[in-house]
Design a protein around this motif. Structure first.
Motif, mmCIF file in Angstrom:
data_model
loop_
_atom_site.group_PDB
_atom_site.id
_atom_site.type_symbol
_atom_site.label_atom_id
_atom_site.label_comp_id
_atom_site.label_asym_id
_atom_site.label_seq_id
_atom_site.Cartn_x
_atom_site.Cartn_y
_atom_site.Cartn_z
ATOM 1 N N GLU A 277 0.812 -1.209 0.000
ATOM 2 C CA GLU A 277 0.000 0.000 0.000
ATOM 3 C C GLU A 277 0.851 1.268 0.000
ATOM 4 O OE1 GLU A 277 -2.887 -0.506 3.005
ATOM 5 O OE2 GLU A 277 -3.969 1.315 2.453
ATOM 6 N N ASP A 364 5.592 1.256 -3.847
ATOM 7 C CA ASP A 364 4.132 1.287 -3.949
ATOM 8 C C ASP A 364 3.753 1.089 -5.420
ATOM 9 O OD1 ASP A 364 4.433 3.743 -5.256
ATOM 10 O OD2 ASP A 364 3.997 4.914 -3.460
ATOM 11 N N ALA A 365 2.444 1.054 -5.680
ATOM 12 C CA ALA A 365 2.007 0.690 -7.032
ATOM 13 C C ALA A 365 2.546 1.653 -8.091
ATOM 14 C CB ALA A 365 0.482 0.654 -7.078
ATOM 15 N N TYR A 401 -2.669 -4.351 -5.901
ATOM 16 C CA TYR A 401 -2.098 -2.999 -5.988
ATOM 17 C C TYR A 401 -1.615 -2.628 -7.388
ATOM 18 C CZ TYR A 401 -1.956 -3.496 -0.894
ATOM 19 O OH TYR A 401 -2.301 -3.703 0.412
#
Ligand SMILES: Cc1cc2nc3c(=O)[nH]c(=O)nc-3n(C[C@H](O)[C@H](O)[C@H](O)COP(=O)(O)O)c2cc1C
Length: 442
Positions: A277, A364-365, A401
């Motif tokens: 996340e 993160d993504a 994600y």
């Protein structure tokens, strides 16, 4: 994946949430296939190896203690059960040509192609473990390049069976006339070669793809020539971006030399994605994986891949390239492939604990999507073959994600295409087409 506890993540099975010991359970595989299909993965690739990693310290102890690709079961029986639980997901599987007859292997793949309705791919390997050769009654592993000569002929026999024995229209399935197959359209093959002989009609009626989608991953000079002749998709394993670019350029050149367009095969880079996340959480997990990775398991794997007993080296020794009779590209990827990067034994072994010899991307993504897109642009590859660290968590995280972020960018499909795996991945088919050598046997 592999039908075992520890594929390319030795030691990681000890994580509290890791479920890779569930490999003995059908639910584990069915759930995994469903997660991947939810994430619109093109396919699940199942690696396989024949033999035990006993090069390190001339003993299987390190591999056994750390579950480094042992114990391991046959991957093929997993495919029908996962296919039954999915509609579109493809299934690539490694089967070595070293130890069996082309006829039996051809029959098994035809069966799989029928049961998956054309969703099966074959990763052709020639095997590199001496222990496997001994278990199968050979005193010595065949010589490296000769293994590929033999594989060339193995495939020629398979092409004759898959493409040449049953003409289009041979299957009538006509209940009115009581005719299932037209004998005039089914003919025997006659192969008398240097390594194989096969005479007779193929037992199986043609499957949706006839020849399964063909993958290859041997990065040595001879391996690349073999790939350029047969492969429709090629796996590349390189730990650095520079190495990946070099491998991709080399294989595109080999395709051209073989009379095929440089983009006639799709190239997939090995990669491990650790996405969460937030960037901080991804980084924390990466650090935890580094702590948990088994040095002992990784050095057993690296010794087996390279054929070099690394127990005779100091951790600070630099790895340099030598030809061995095991696999050649694994050692190359930690030495000559990227002249900008020097590897000590310790560096390489620690690297292998997270996803083997493919690069690792953490973030993160948005960060991971940026990195994947720039990797594709700079190296010219077509996609990725993702390894896992924690199973099935690594794949859940990618689906949760990363996939939505790539979709937002228009860089990832939002629905599966119809058709066989060949049609879905290459946009052509369902059969092999000229100038692929296999098509000439039809
Ligand atoms: C992504 C990837 C997957 C591979 N999967 C397998 C496998 O499942 N089984 C195997 O025996 N070798 C596997 N290999 C190793 C190669 O196919 C090849 O056997 C090995 O590199 C030795 O050949 P070479 O000397 O031509 O490099 C894989 C390699 C890569 C990069």
């Amino acid at each position: 994946m592999m039908n075992c506890v520890g594929h390319l993540a030795p030691g990681q099975w000890t994580a509290p949430d890791d479920r890779s010991v569930g490999y003995l359970d059908t639910d584990y595989w069915v759930e995994l296939a469903q997660v991947l299909e939810r994430g619109l993965f093109d396919g699940l690739f199942l690696g396989d190896v024949t033999g035990i990693y006993d090069v390190f310290g001339a003993s299987p102890a390190a591999a056994l203690r750390t579950a480094a690709q042992v114990p391991m079961n046959d991957p093929v029986p997993l495919i029908p059960l996962m296919a039954h639980a999915t509609r579109h997901l493809g299934f690539g599987v490694t089967v070595s040509v070293a130890y069996e007859a082309p006829y039996l292997l051809a029959r098994r793949f035809t069966t799989l192609d029928h049961l998956t309705r054309g969703r099966v791919a074959w990763n052709v390997v020639t095997s590199y473990l001496q222990s496997g050769a001994r278990s199968l009654g050979q005193t010595e592993l065949r010589a490296h390049d000769e293994r590929y000569d033999r594989a060339d002929e193995f495939l020629e026999v398979c092409y004759q069976l898959w493409e040449g024995s049953w003409q289009e229209g041979a299957v009538r399935r006509d209940p009115q006339r009581g005719v299932y197959a037209d004998p005039d359209r089914v003919r025997p093959i006659v192969h008398k070669g240097r390594y194989f002989e096969s005479e007779g009609i193929f037992q199986c009626e043609p499957s949706p793809q006839r020849t399964p989608l063909l993958f290859q991953a041997g990065g040595s000079a001879r391996g690349a020539r073999f790939a350029a002749r047969h492969a429709e998709c090629i796996f590349l394993g390189a730990p650095t971006r520079n190495g990946l670019r070099t491998s991709a350029l080399a294989i595109r050149a080999a395709l051209e030399q073989a009379g095929r367009a440089p983009d006639s095969a799709q190239l997939f880079g090995m990669l491990t994605v650790i996405v969460d996340e937030t960037a901080q959480r991804a980084q924390e997990r990466y650090e935890a994986y580094r702590q948990r990775g088994s040095y002992e398991g990784a050095i057993a794997l690296l010794s087996g891949w390279t054929g070099i007993d690394l127990s005779g080296y100091q951790p600070d020794d630099t790895l340099s390239y030598v030809d061995t009779n095991a696999g050649q590209s694994a050692l190359a990827s930690f030495s000559k492939l990227d002249p900008e990067r020097e590897w000590t034994v310790r560096d390489a072994v620690e690297f292998v604990t997270i996803g083997g010899r493919g690069a690792v991307v953490v973030g993160d993504a948005v960060q991971v999507a940026d990195e994947l897109q720039s990797l594709m642009e700079e190296t010219g590859i077509d996609g990725f073959n993702l390894a896992w660290v924690e199973s099935p968590r690594t794949f859940h995280d990618v689906v949760r994600y990363l996939v939505p972020e790539l979709q937002r960018r228009g860089a990832y499909k939002t629905a599966y295409a119809e058709g066989t795996l060949r049609e879905k991945l290459l946009g052509r088919g369902p059969y092999l087409e000229a100038p692929h050598v296999g098509a000439s046997f039809r």
